[in-house]
Design a protein around this motif. Structure first.
Motif, PDB file in Angstrom:
ATOM      1  N   LEU A 161       0.693  -1.214   0.120  1.00 54.95           N
ATOM      2  CA  LEU A 161      -0.054  -0.138  -0.054  1.00 54.95           C
ATOM      3  C   LEU A 161       0.735   1.214  -0.150  1.00 54.95           C
ATOM      4  N   ALA A 162       1.989   1.263   0.861  1.00 55.27           N
ATOM      5  CA  ALA A 162       2.788   2.353   0.750  1.00 55.27           C
ATOM      6  C   ALA A 162       3.865   2.468  -0.774  1.00 55.27           C
ATOM      7  N   GLY A 163       3.752   1.476  -1.419  1.00 53.72           N
ATOM      8  CA  GLY A 163       4.494   1.603  -2.573  1.00 53.72           C
ATOM      9  C   GLY A 163       5.944   1.293  -2.441  1.00 53.72           C
ATOM     10  N   THR A 164       6.372   0.684  -1.217  1.00 54.43           N
ATOM     11  CA  THR A 164       7.794   0.198  -0.993  1.00 54.43           C
ATOM     12  C   THR A 164       8.243  -1.175  -1.488  1.00 54.43           C
ATOM     13  N   LEU A 165       7.023  -2.035  -1.719  1.00 54.03           N
ATOM     14  CA  LEU A 165       7.131  -3.320  -2.139  1.00 54.03           C
ATOM     15  C   LEU A 165       6.350  -3.611  -3.578  1.00 54.03           C
TER      16      LEU A 165
ATOM     17  N   ILE B 192       5.506   9.857  -6.184  1.00 54.36           N
ATOM     18  CA  ILE B 192       5.217   8.620  -5.226  1.00 54.36           C
ATOM     19  C   ILE B 192       6.010   8.441  -3.859  1.00 54.36           C
ATOM     20  N   ARG B 193       7.173   9.069  -3.765  1.00 53.54           N
ATOM     21  CA  ARG B 193       7.985   9.023  -2.661  1.00 53.54           C
ATOM     22  C   ARG B 193       7.366  10.219  -2.029  1.00 53.54           C
ATOM     23  N   ALA B 194       7.276  11.388  -2.503  1.00 50.17           N
ATOM     24  CA  ALA B 194       6.773  12.697  -1.716  1.00 50.17           C
ATOM     25  C   ALA B 194       5.288  12.373  -1.414  1.00 50.17           C
ATOM     26  N   HIS B 195       4.431  11.248  -2.117  1.00 49.58           N
ATOM     27  CA  HIS B 195       2.925  11.249  -1.820  1.00 49.58           C
ATOM     28  C   HIS B 195       2.692  10.184  -0.499  1.00 49.58           C
ATOM     29  N   ALA B 196       3.688   9.527  -0.455  1.00 44.11           N
ATOM     30  CA  ALA B 196       3.311   8.347   0.693  1.00 44.11           C
ATOM     31  C   ALA B 196       4.616   8.151   1.548  1.00 44.11           C
ATOM     32  N   SER B 197       4.435   8.031   2.899  1.00 50.99           N
ATOM     33  CA  SER B 197       5.532   7.795   3.820  1.00 50.99           C
ATOM     34  C   SER B 197       4.986   6.561   4.709  1.00 50.99           C
TER      35      SER B 197
ATOM     36  N   ARG C 220      -2.202  -4.822  -9.709  1.00 50.35           N
ATOM     37  CA  ARG C 220      -1.995  -3.372  -9.880  1.00 50.35           C
ATOM     38  C   ARG C 220      -2.075  -2.683  -8.567  1.00 50.35           C
ATOM     39  N   VAL C 221      -1.369  -1.473  -8.065  1.00 50.87           N
ATOM     40  CA  VAL C 221      -1.528  -0.903  -7.101  1.00 50.87           C
ATOM     41  C   VAL C 221      -1.623   0.532  -7.585  1.00 50.87           C
ATOM     42  N   LEU C 222      -2.616   1.245  -7.383  1.00 44.04           N
ATOM     43  CA  LEU C 222      -2.952   2.596  -7.805  1.00 44.04           C
ATOM     44  C   LEU C 222      -3.102   3.636  -6.725  1.00 44.04           C
ATOM     45  N   HIS C 223      -2.358   4.842  -6.942  1.00 42.57           N
ATOM     46  CA  HIS C 223      -2.358   5.897  -6.121  1.00 42.57           C
ATOM     47  C   HIS C 223      -2.880   7.113  -6.657  1.00 42.57           C
ATOM     48  N   GLY C 224      -4.145   7.618  -6.082  1.00 39.86           N
ATOM     49  CA  GLY C 224      -4.727   8.602  -6.817  1.00 39.86           C
ATOM     50  C   GLY C 224      -5.087   8.370  -8.224  1.00 39.86           C
ATOM     51  N   GLY C 225      -5.371   7.192  -8.498  1.00 39.11           N
ATOM     52  CA  GLY C 225      -5.785   6.781  -9.821  1.00 39.11           C
ATOM     53  C   GLY C 225      -4.625   6.421 -10.972  1.00 39.11           C
ATOM     54  N   VAL C 226      -3.323   6.391 -10.366  1.00 40.05           N
ATOM     55  CA  VAL C 226      -2.140   6.084 -11.122  1.00 40.05           C
ATOM     56  C   VAL C 226      -1.582   4.932 -10.648  1.00 40.05           C
ATOM     57  N   ASP C 227      -1.438   3.977 -11.707  1.00 44.65           N
ATOM     58  CA  ASP C 227      -0.809   2.809 -11.583  1.00 44.65           C
ATOM     59  C   ASP C 227       0.673   3.228 -11.106  1.00 44.65           C
ATOM     60  N   LEU C 228       1.157   2.635 -10.038  1.00 45.58           N
ATOM     61  CA  LEU C 228       2.546   2.711  -9.664  1.00 45.58           C
ATOM     62  C   LEU C 228       3.610   2.061 -10.484  1.00 45.58           C
ATOM     63  N   ALA C 229       3.226   1.240 -11.241  1.00 44.62           N
ATOM     64  CA  ALA C 229       3.967   0.898 -12.552  1.00 44.62           C
ATOM     65  C   ALA C 229       4.353   1.769 -13.507  1.00 44.62           C
ATOM     66  N   HIS C 230       3.679   2.882 -13.299  1.00 41.03           N
ATOM     67  CA  HIS C 230       3.760   3.778 -14.530  1.00 41.03           C
ATOM     68  C   HIS C 230       3.886   5.195 -14.052  1.00 41.03           C
ATOM     69  N   ALA C 231       4.438   5.260 -12.668  1.00 41.21           N
ATOM     70  CA  ALA C 231       4.293   6.736 -11.908  1.00 41.21           C
ATOM     71  C   ALA C 231       5.608   7.120 -12.034  1.00 41.21           C
ATOM     72  N   ASP C 232       5.620   8.494 -11.656  1.00 47.65           N
ATOM     73  CA  ASP C 232       6.845   9.396 -11.127  1.00 47.65           C
ATOM     74  C   ASP C 232       7.346   8.837 -10.024  1.00 47.65           C
ATOM     75  N   ILE C 233       8.590   8.164  -9.738  1.00 50.90           N
ATOM     76  CA  ILE C 233       8.995   7.630  -8.320  1.00 50.90           C
ATOM     77  C   ILE C 233       9.205   8.599  -7.509  1.00 50.90           C
ATOM     78  N   GLU C 234       9.671   9.898  -7.681  1.00 45.40           N
ATOM     79  CA  GLU C 234       9.814  11.020  -6.879  1.00 45.40           C
ATOM     80  C   GLU C 234       8.457  11.299  -6.354  1.00 45.40           C
TER      81      GLU C 234
ATOM     82  N   GLU D 260       4.657  16.309   5.154  1.00 51.10           N
ATOM     83  CA  GLU D 260       3.467  16.172   4.722  1.00 51.10           C
ATOM     84  C   GLU D 260       2.834  15.397   3.584  1.00 51.10           C
ATOM     85  N   PRO D 261       2.957  14.093   3.512  1.00 48.57           N
ATOM     86  CA  PRO D 261       2.515  13.327   2.760  1.00 48.57           C
ATOM     87  C   PRO D 261       1.032  13.002   2.848  1.00 48.57           C
TER      88      PRO D 261
END
Length: 611
Positions: free
Chosen positions: A420-424, A446-451, A430-444, A528-529
């Motif tokens: 869920l955090a995107g670290t694994l 996502i790191r700022a988005h979730a802690s 598929r894992v989606l954060h805010g409608g975005v598949d983490l497999a196609h997301a900007d890594i920085e 502030e994630p």
């Protein structure tokens, strides 16, 4: 070391301690090790990156070798002038000046070449060390936990140290000697066709001895480096767990683990030394044969072919001058093998682990999370058998919703939280954060988005201000104090000797486990994630400390999508939704009141916990 029996089978050495045997077996399968071909290709690629410096270094080194190869010819010419009586005193002085001049040029070029080779090697090695650390930091936390920090540490410490010593002391010498041997052999062959007999007879014998040695020592050096890495891991484990070691009185057991691994490395090293001794005996054969041949060929060249005595003198000097470089090259092969083994371990990490890179440029639009048929499994043995820790599941978490994960140890809570955090990265789904598949997301993004804040937090060495600013480098002191205030850490932070300027972490002010957790939560407040995962972040505190941390965690979680891996069910009560997990599946979900009223799994857990 004197009482170590190097002939003793390694199986017997490791049989002394089952833990050491297991550690060594596991260590051999940890981070990848590059093969000889891959290592050579990688290093050639590094040389291409520095092609200008490599070209100049090669030319200077070859020039030094060529100058050294000219000297025997000049000495031979001087012998002809003196012995033949056909030259004048001026000719002798001229040749003497030439010998002196060429000798000076050779010395200058040799010194410059040594310095340039060492500088180039250190530049390449420095980049490789940074790459190893970069790749190690890119490894998933679960992978590093499985492999242990010892293997990674040995590659950026022991292996780099071995390679650095080789670059400073060994590589320049070997390169210069290698060029000198080649240029000298060419000089001998062009001096007289008769000397080709010497070259084609002696050189293959040196080559055979070298191949014999390398084939037997390469596996030994590789196993020795693995044993040294396992030993480093054993030492780190014992040192980090000193309180537990003392509490249970297991000092002797931990010492035995390290001693057995040290003996293993020593046995392997002694076997290499035995092979070095045998190599000396083999090298004596081509040396003695070369001396015999040069005497026989010299006699034939002078008395049969009518060659000048100076030519024979030059041939003799060539031969004698070859003995030391050839011996040095071969006798340094043990250090070369050790350095190559170390470099191959570094290259294995650099070339086999992809650096963290953004798989795409999409950014989350909100703090919602969605799982689509997500499952995960871990490999459990060398045969590739996998143990499923998370069965296929779907899950929707609304923006700002607080989810609590409860269940017995091994139920899959931490695995689900890491996904869920995107670290694994899950094995499937598929894992989606805010409608975005983490497999196609900007890594920085996502790191700022979730802690994620786990049970084991780290206090970095430096001032308290620097530790806090890891999360927000531009934060002012007022913002740092505000973050500490939000997590109830302001009081103890003000009592520190120098406040925000107090050194914390290793060799600094010792923070308690509760204070370390508050510091981690304060970093989250500064960052502030949008999504916060608390993986049993307050699990190990006493009742009073737990209440302080729970209040701090709830304060930081306010207004964020939050996933709490709950160790105490009091943490679960405040959640908008509770997911009850068992054997990698969600078996119940609902609010605290709904699950208690249902009278199933959660109700039984609550009854047992509340007493």
């Amino acid at each position: 070391m004197s009482d170590i029996d190097w002939k003793r089978p390694l199986e017997e050495v490791l049989a002394q301690d089952a833990t050491a045997r297991r550690q060594l077996a596991e260590h051999a399968q940890l981070l990848p090790i590059a093969g000889a071909g891959a290592t050579l290709t990688f290093m050639l690629g590094k040389l291409r990156e520095h092609w200008g410096a490599a070209l100049v270094t090669g030319l200077v080194t070859i020039g030094g070798a060529a100058a050294a190869a000219i000297l025997p010819r000049l000495i031979g010419a001087a012998v002809d002038v003196v012995a033949g009586g056909g030259g004048t005193t001026a000719d002798a002085w001229r040749l003497g000046a030439q010998i002196l001049g060429v000798g000076l040029v050779q010395a200058v070029l040799a010194a410059a070449g040594w310095s340039m080779v060492s500088a180039l090697g250190q530049r390449i090695l420095a980049g490789m060390r940074e790459d190893v650390i970069d790749r190690a930091l890119d490894l998933p936390a679960q992978t590093m936990e499985r492999t242990g920090i010892g293997d990674a540490l040995s590659r950026v410490a022991d292996d780099v140290d071995v390679a650095a010593r080789a670059v400073n002391n060994l590589v320049p010498s070997l390169i210069q000697m290698g060029f000198y041997v080649v240029v000298t052999m060419i000089g001998m062959a062009t001096l007289s066709p008769w000397l080709l007999i010497l070259v084609v007879t002696v050189v293959p014998l040196y080559a055979i001895a070298t191949v014999w040695y390398l084939r037997r020592t390469a596996p030994l050096y590789r196993r020795e480096r693995i044993a040294m890495g396992a030993r480093a891991q054993g030492l780190l484990s014992a040192i980090h767990g000193i309180p537990t070691v003392h509490a249970y009185g297991i000092e002797r057991r931990e010492t035995r683990h390290v001693a057995v691994l040290s003996e293993t490395a020593s046995v392997l090293n002694m076997r290499v030394m035995y092979l070095v001794g045998r190599l000396v005996g083999l090298i004596n054969i081509p040396e003695n044969l070369a001396l015999l041949l040069v005497l026989v060929l010299g006699f034939v060249m002078v008395h049969v072919a009518g060659a000048p005595i100076g030519v024979v003198t030059a041939a003799g000097i060539y031969l004698i001058s070859l003995f030391w470089p050839m011996m040095a090259v071969i006798f340094n092969l043990d250090e070369v093998q050790s350095a190559v083994a170390s470099v191959s371990r570094m290259v294995g990490v650099i070339s086999s682990i992809d650096p963290a890179a953004s798989p795409g440029d999409e950014r989350p639009s909100d703090s919602s999370i969605r799982l689509e048929e997500v499952s995960h499994a871990y490999r459990t043995d060398e045969d590739g058998v996998e143990r499923t820790v998370l069965h296929p599941m779907g899950l929707d978490i609304a923006p700002g919703e607080v989810i609590s994960l409860v269940g017995a140890s091994g139920a899959g809570k931490s695995t689900l939280a890491a996904i869920l955090a995107g670290t694994l990265v899950p094995r499937h789904g598929r894992v989606l954060h805010g409608g975005v598949d983490l497999a196609h997301a900007d890594i920085e993004a996502i790191r700022a988005h979730a802690s994620i804040v786990s049970q084991d937090v780290h206090v970095f060495r430096g001032t308290l201000r620097e530790d806090l600013r890891l999360a927000s480098p531009r934060s002012t002191d007022e913002e740092l104090w505000a973050a500490l205030r939000r997590v109830d850490a302001e009081v103890w932070a003000q009592r520190l000797p120098l406040g925000l300027d107090t050194e914390v972490g290793e060799k600094g002010e010792r923070l308690t486990a509760e204070q370390s957790q508050q510091l981690a939560l304060a970093r989250v407040a500064l960052r502030e994630p949008a999504v916060l995962v608390l993986d049993e972040a307050t699990a190990d505190e006493g009742s009073s400390g737990a209440r302080v941390l729970e209040r701090a965690a709830l304060e930081i979680a306010r207004g964020r999508t939050t996933i709490i891996v709950a160790h105490r069910l009091s943490q679960a009560m405040v959640a908008d939704r509770i997911l009850v997990m068992a054997d990698g599946r969600v078996v119940e979900q609902g609010t605290h009141d709904q699950l208690v009223a249902r009278g199933a799994v959660y109700a039984r857990l609550w009854e047992a916990w509340s007493g």
